[in-house]
Design an enzyme around this catalytic site. Structure first.
Site, PDB file in Angstrom:
ATOM      1  N   THR A  55      62.038   7.353   2.748  1.00 33.46           N
ATOM      2  CA  THR A  55      61.177   7.662   1.597  1.00 33.46           C
ATOM      3  C   THR A  55      61.275   6.625   0.491  1.00 33.46           C
ATOM      4  O   THR A  55      60.429   6.588  -0.394  1.00 33.46           O
ATOM      5  CB  THR A  55      61.590   9.005   0.972  1.00 33.46           C
ATOM      6  OG1 THR A  55      62.970   8.891   0.568  1.00 33.46           O
ATOM      7  CG2 THR A  55      61.425  10.156   1.952  1.00 33.46           C
ATOM      8  N   CYS A  87      63.972   2.519   2.802  1.00 37.63           N
ATOM      9  CA  CYS A  87      64.543   3.585   3.626  1.00 37.63           C
ATOM     10  C   CYS A  87      63.378   4.492   3.985  1.00 37.63           C
ATOM     11  O   CYS A  87      62.215   4.099   3.785  1.00 37.63           O
ATOM     12  CB  CYS A  87      65.701   4.303   2.928  1.00 37.63           C
ATOM     13  SG  CYS A  87      65.290   5.200   1.428  1.00 37.63           S
ATOM     14  N   ASP A 126      67.573   0.816   5.936  1.00 37.35           N
ATOM     15  CA  ASP A 126      68.322   1.620   6.900  1.00 37.35           C
ATOM     16  C   ASP A 126      67.490   1.722   8.184  1.00 37.35           C
ATOM     17  O   ASP A 126      66.416   1.108   8.297  1.00 37.35           O
ATOM     18  CB  ASP A 126      68.701   2.988   6.307  1.00 37.35           C
ATOM     19  CG  ASP A 126      67.523   3.933   6.155  1.00 37.35           C
ATOM     20  OD1 ASP A 126      66.369   3.500   6.390  1.00 37.35           O
ATOM     21  OD2 ASP A 126      67.739   5.102   5.802  1.00 37.35           O
TER      22      ASP A 126
HETATM   23  C1  RB5 Z   1      67.221   8.872   6.803  1.00 39.35           C
HETATM   24  O1  RB5 Z   1      66.972   9.924   7.660  1.00 39.35           O
HETATM   25  C2  RB5 Z   1      66.603   9.155   5.431  1.00 39.35           C
HETATM   26  O2  RB5 Z   1      67.245  10.227   4.821  1.00 39.35           O
HETATM   27  C3  RB5 Z   1      66.666   7.917   4.553  1.00 39.35           C
HETATM   28  O3  RB5 Z   1      65.991   6.884   5.191  1.00 39.35           O
HETATM   29  C4  RB5 Z   1      66.016   8.014   3.189  1.00 39.35           C
HETATM   30  O4  RB5 Z   1      64.706   8.470   3.276  1.00 39.35           O
HETATM   31  C5  RB5 Z   1      66.815   8.667   2.136  1.00 39.35           C
HETATM   32  O5  RB5 Z   1      66.393   8.756   0.973  1.00 39.35           O
END
Ligand code: RB5
Length: 152
Positions: free
Chosen positions: A73, A71, A14
């Site tokens: 985390t 992503c 993402d």
């Molecule tokens: C995006 O802000 C964040 O929530 C996503 O990248 C991820 O860490 C979700 O688990």
């Protein structure tokens, strides 16, 4: 590394891990492995589930033997990717976990937290994860038993 993985792996992230995903694509290509990049392709806000679906879906259908998802985390990607049949996605931030996720769990998707780890650690995790074979034996029996879990 098996021949399929050597040919190509699929990656996706993402927006929160876009920068690291770009560096990872270059790194993987530099070690002679083809990369299918499922996006995202810029830092505009996205839903990580869309990229989990692209990468975990492709691994689930057998189109790629291995994938990497990122992503912020790695947690959201883990939750989403492990919903797919045949997917064993492992969120790793240390070398031992990356190695054991292959030896014991035959992980076929490596998940990284783009906001939590630096690029040098990410490259080391990927190298370890790509180079470590599954041990089979009792670990295979345990993995097969996961398939017998009945839904409540
Ligand atoms: C995006 O802000 C964040 O929530 C996503 O990248 C991820 O860490 C979700 O688990």
């Amino acid at each position: 590394m098996d021949t399929e993985t050597k040919k190509s792996i699929i990656i996706g992230s993402d927006h929160a891990a876009f920068q690291l995903k770009e560096k990872i694509r270059t790194f993987i290509e530099s070690i002679g492995i083809g990369v299918q990049d499922a996006g995202t392709f810029n830092e505009s806000s996205t839903n990580y589930v869309d990229y989990a679906q692209k990468v975990a879906g492709a691994v689930s259908r057998g189109e790629f033997s291995r994938g990497i998802l990122l992503c912020g985390t790695g947690i959201g990607m883990s939750i989403a990717a492990n919903r797919f049949p045949n997917v064993r996605a492992a969120l790793c931030s240390d070398i031992l976990s990356a190695r054991l996720s292959r030896q014991h769990n035959n992980s076929n998707i490596l998940i990284l937290g783009g906001r939590l780890i630096g690029d040098v650690l990410a490259f080391e995790l990927i190298k370890t994860w790509l180079d470590t074979p599954f041990e089979g034996g009792r670990h295979l029996d345990r993995l097969l038993s996961i398939e017998t879990i009945t839904k409540i």
